[in-house]
Enzyme design. Structure first.
Site, mmCIF file in Angstrom:
data_model
loop_
_atom_site.group_PDB
_atom_site.id
_atom_site.type_symbol
_atom_site.label_atom_id
_atom_site.label_comp_id
_atom_site.label_asym_id
_atom_site.label_seq_id
_atom_site.Cartn_x
_atom_site.Cartn_y
_atom_site.Cartn_z
ATOM 1 N N GLU A 23 14.848 -22.211 20.402
ATOM 2 C CA GLU A 23 15.570 -21.198 19.859
ATOM 3 C C GLU A 23 16.560 -20.473 20.788
ATOM 4 O O GLU A 23 16.191 -20.338 22.057
ATOM 5 C CB GLU A 23 14.336 -20.259 19.444
ATOM 6 C CG GLU A 23 13.259 -20.779 18.505
ATOM 7 C CD GLU A 23 12.046 -19.896 18.504
ATOM 8 O OE1 GLU A 23 12.021 -19.151 17.669
ATOM 9 O OE2 GLU A 23 11.084 -20.030 19.475
ATOM 10 N N ASP A 33 2.407 -20.092 19.384
ATOM 11 C CA ASP A 33 3.321 -19.814 18.231
ATOM 12 C C ASP A 33 4.201 -20.768 17.754
ATOM 13 O O ASP A 33 4.441 -21.050 16.444
ATOM 14 C CB ASP A 33 4.467 -18.615 18.845
ATOM 15 C CG ASP A 33 5.329 -17.904 17.678
ATOM 16 O OD1 ASP A 33 4.710 -17.589 16.704
ATOM 17 O OD2 ASP A 33 6.456 -17.875 18.146
ATOM 18 N N LYS A 52 11.517 -28.477 5.063
ATOM 19 C CA LYS A 52 12.851 -28.851 5.398
ATOM 20 C C LYS A 52 13.128 -30.259 4.904
ATOM 21 O O LYS A 52 12.171 -31.061 4.966
ATOM 22 C CB LYS A 52 12.831 -28.881 6.912
ATOM 23 C CG LYS A 52 12.893 -27.485 7.322
ATOM 24 C CD LYS A 52 13.188 -27.416 8.875
ATOM 25 C CE LYS A 52 13.176 -26.097 9.411
ATOM 26 N NZ LYS A 52 14.394 -25.508 8.968
ATOM 27 N N HIS A 86 4.267 -26.042 14.373
ATOM 28 C CA HIS A 86 5.421 -26.614 13.922
ATOM 29 C C HIS A 86 5.554 -27.801 14.536
ATOM 30 O O HIS A 86 5.673 -29.106 13.966
ATOM 31 C CB HIS A 86 6.814 -25.673 14.241
ATOM 32 C CG HIS A 86 6.948 -24.692 13.623
ATOM 33 N ND1 HIS A 86 6.232 -24.262 12.219
ATOM 34 C CD2 HIS A 86 7.366 -23.455 13.821
ATOM 35 C CE1 HIS A 86 6.692 -22.985 11.993
ATOM 36 N NE2 HIS A 86 7.287 -22.558 12.850
ATOM 37 N N ARG A 109 1.032 -1.261 -0.150
ATOM 38 C CA ARG A 109 0.048 -0.118 -0.073
ATOM 39 C C ARG A 109 0.915 1.138 0.097
ATOM 40 O O ARG A 109 0.440 2.475 0.379
ATOM 41 C CB ARG A 109 -0.929 -0.014 1.198
ATOM 42 C CG ARG A 109 -0.251 -0.164 2.535
ATOM 43 C CD ARG A 109 -1.311 -0.157 3.650
ATOM 44 N NE ARG A 109 -0.564 -0.016 4.986
ATOM 45 C CZ ARG A 109 -1.393 -0.130 6.149
ATOM 46 N NH1 ARG A 109 -2.688 0.013 5.982
ATOM 47 N NH2 ARG A 109 -0.731 -0.234 7.298
ATOM 48 N N HIS A 121 6.526 -23.838 7.177
ATOM 49 C CA HIS A 121 7.775 -23.949 6.471
ATOM 50 C C HIS A 121 8.445 -25.298 7.039
ATOM 51 O O HIS A 121 9.369 -25.746 6.386
ATOM 52 C CB HIS A 121 8.458 -22.675 6.531
ATOM 53 C CG HIS A 121 9.168 -22.272 8.008
ATOM 54 N ND1 HIS A 121 8.735 -21.776 8.972
ATOM 55 C CD2 HIS A 121 10.350 -22.974 8.578
ATOM 56 C CE1 HIS A 121 9.292 -21.552 10.164
ATOM 57 N NE2 HIS A 121 10.464 -22.519 9.740
ATOM 58 N N LYS A 181 20.483 -23.214 19.760
ATOM 59 C CA LYS A 181 19.533 -23.559 18.662
ATOM 60 C C LYS A 181 19.553 -24.826 18.088
ATOM 61 O O LYS A 181 20.483 -25.215 17.701
ATOM 62 C CB LYS A 181 19.572 -22.337 17.551
ATOM 63 C CG LYS A 181 18.771 -22.562 16.446
ATOM 64 C CD LYS A 181 19.080 -21.708 15.127
ATOM 65 C CE LYS A 181 18.213 -21.735 13.930
ATOM 66 N NZ LYS A 181 18.440 -20.704 12.868
ATOM 67 N N LYS A 238 12.171 -20.166 24.006
ATOM 68 C CA LYS A 238 13.281 -19.063 23.305
ATOM 69 C C LYS A 238 14.274 -19.000 24.367
ATOM 70 O O LYS A 238 14.119 -19.113 25.700
ATOM 71 C CB LYS A 238 12.237 -17.682 23.126
ATOM 72 C CG LYS A 238 11.110 -17.890 22.389
ATOM 73 C CD LYS A 238 10.743 -16.745 21.887
ATOM 74 C CE LYS A 238 9.506 -16.765 20.907
ATOM 75 N NZ LYS A 238 10.027 -17.410 19.491
ATOM 76 N N LYS A 244 0.891 -19.143 8.211
ATOM 77 C CA LYS A 244 0.521 -19.139 9.889
ATOM 78 C C LYS A 244 0.897 -18.060 10.665
ATOM 79 O O LYS A 244 1.864 -17.253 10.131
ATOM 80 C CB LYS A 244 1.123 -20.502 10.570
ATOM 81 C CG LYS A 244 2.761 -20.461 10.704
ATOM 82 C CD LYS A 244 3.187 -19.938 11.933
ATOM 83 C CE LYS A 244 4.503 -19.948 12.357
ATOM 84 N NZ LYS A 244 4.813 -19.379 13.587
#
Length: 488
Positions: free
Chosen positions: A214, A233, A180, A238, A49, A176, A343, A338, A146
């Protein structure tokens, strides 16, 4: 049936100037063009926009490639890709402006794909605008990112808005993780290797662990994350998708309906978690100040722009029970958080211990074999087993060893494809196998909502854990009660 031929597309990205588009979608399209997987007539149409000239738009897209591709760019491919691009200014709230898109797409020559890289609560507006402009035909496709809602009710509202103008066969819901390499390799491991196919149930498997850790904290996502939390989340999409691929029955083939029907059966078999058992089945946590990579980091409540009184969870550990014949008495332990120690995303299949030990001089208790499927950062598969230590001393001494299939080493000449590259290509081919059916989304939300409701009734704050650790002590106890421990 999946289509393996290239088709000419008008690939339209709504929210083309956003973070997802710049970091993932445009670099993925570059790699597909580099591999000559885009039809020569395929065009990429960016919608946003903001007032932006065509030259300014091209400059921004080139900047995204230079920043996020992560390897030296091929100038010929860059020029070819940028030559496919066109910018269209549309305010997504104004249906009359979608007629501007009608002037640049050609559905007689190319399939129109609409990628919604915007807030899910705008999905209905875009569908209304596309319909108002007469841009929806039987071949038109729509791609939904998502999270689709924040609970079952909002998920249904969003899906209903999309369903007013698109059939389920036209809708591609992305997670996603399903693109993988190692997640897809789960299908090959399970159904192409008899050693696993015949040993994949309660007779041989003791328990399964799924970890998505994470190392980063919020990274400026306070506005979204504090309203969502780690359960919504990460677990709802996932981890639940990985769970279904690990646990599902063999599909009759690799078609989209066959795969998704088997995943849905797993979701229907999940034992509910309610107020009566939530304390025994779930641990929720929130990170406090700590150290990551030797550097001090603030706690969740001290993050810039945050709410110092928030009770949103940044960590969840769950014992999941699947009430069917294959998985009777085999717990699945899910863990995600988190600001964790490192990771890491992986699936660990823990096989049962042998009932009799003839090597007691070396091991009082023989440790179980493990199949470790690494999803990130180093994709691959490991099998932990016992071998005899070489030598001619007295007795037989055993030692744990790892059979390691690292994708980067085993396929050293092959570039590991990014998940979005695969998913965008399958959308263009019209193959829905790696995408999520509406029934999956709603069944998953129904199970997650029960946990959220139980938390609300208990009204207990999340348990603290220091940043840089593996979560609250209570998550260790979750497995210890069953005589087990996390893979770390």
């Amino acid at each position: 049936m999946m289509n393996r031929h290239k088709e000419a597309c008008d690939f339209t990205i709504f929210g083309v100037l956003g973070d997802l588009s710049r970091r993932k979608l445009i670099p993925a399209l570059y790699q597909l063009d580099r591999a000559r997987l885009l039809d020569d007539k395929t065009r990429i149409i960016g919608v946003a926009r903001h007032e932006l000239s065509q030259d300014a738009f091209i400059a921004r897209m080139q900047g995204s490639l230079e920043t996020f591709v992560g390897e030296p760019l091929d100038s010929e491919v860059v020029n070819r890709l940028l030559g496919r691009m066109q910018y269209v200014l549309i305010n997504l709230d104004r249906p009359e402006e979608y007629r501007r898109l009608d002037k640049v797409v050609d559905q007689e020559q190319r399939i129109l794909i609409n990628y919604f890289s915007v807030s899910p609560f705008l999905y209905g507006n875009i569908c209304t605008g596309l319909d108002h402009a007469g841009l929806i035909t039987p071949t038109t496709r729509v791609v939904l990112e998502k999270p689709i809602g924040r609970d079952l009710a909002t998920s249904r509202a969003i899906n209903d808005a999309v369903a007013k103008v698109f059939t389920e066969e036209q809708v591609y819901r992305i997670d996603h993780y399903l693109g993988k390499e190692t997640v897809m390799n789960l299908l090959a491991l399970r159904f192409a290797n008899s050693i696993f196919t015949t040993n994949w149930d309660h007779n041989t498997i003791d328990h399964v662990q799924i970890t998505v850790a994470e190392q980063v904290g919020i990274e400026g996502r306070w506005g979204y994350f504090d309203k969502a939390g780690q359960l919504r989340d990460m677990v709802q999409n996932h981890l639940m998708q990985i769970l279904t691929l690990v646990a599902m029955e063999p599909p009759v083939d690799l078609n989209g309906d066959s795969l998704r029907n088997e995943k849905l059966k797993v979701l229907k078999a999940l034992r509910p978690i309610t107020r009566e058992n939530v304390e025994d089945k779930v641990v929720r946590g929130q990170y406090g100040p700590g150290f990551i990579k030797g550097k001090p980091v603030p706690g969740y409540l001290e993050e810039k722009g945050g709410n110092p009184h928030s009770t949103t969870e940044t960590f969840v550990a769950i014992r999941v029970d699947i009430d069917n014949w294959r998985w009777a008495d085999v717990p699945f332990y899910l863990r995600t958080g988190k600001a964790m120690a490192t990771k890491r995303s992986e699936v660990v299949i823990n096989f049962k211990r042998l009932p009799h030990n003839i090597f007691s001089d070396s091991y009082r208790k023989l440790p179980p074999n493990k199949l470790i499927i690494r999803l990130q950062p180093d994709e691959g598969v490991e099998i932990e087993m016992l071998n005899k230590v070489p030598g001619i001393g007295e007795g037989i001494e055993l030692q744990r060893t790892m059979l390691d299939l690292s994708f980067s080493e085993a396929f050293s000449g092959e570039r590991i494809t990014d998940a979005y590259e695969r998913l965008l290509l399958e959308i263009m081919r019209g193959n829905q196998a790696l995408f999520i059916h509406r029934d999956e989304v709603e069944r998953s939300w129904s199970w997650i909502d029960s946990i959220q409701d139980a938390w609300a009734q208990c009204n207990e704050p999340p348990k603290p854990y220091p940043a840089g650790s593996w979560g609250p002590v209570a998550s260790v106890a979750l497995l210890a009660r069953d005589g087990r421990e996390w893979e770390e």
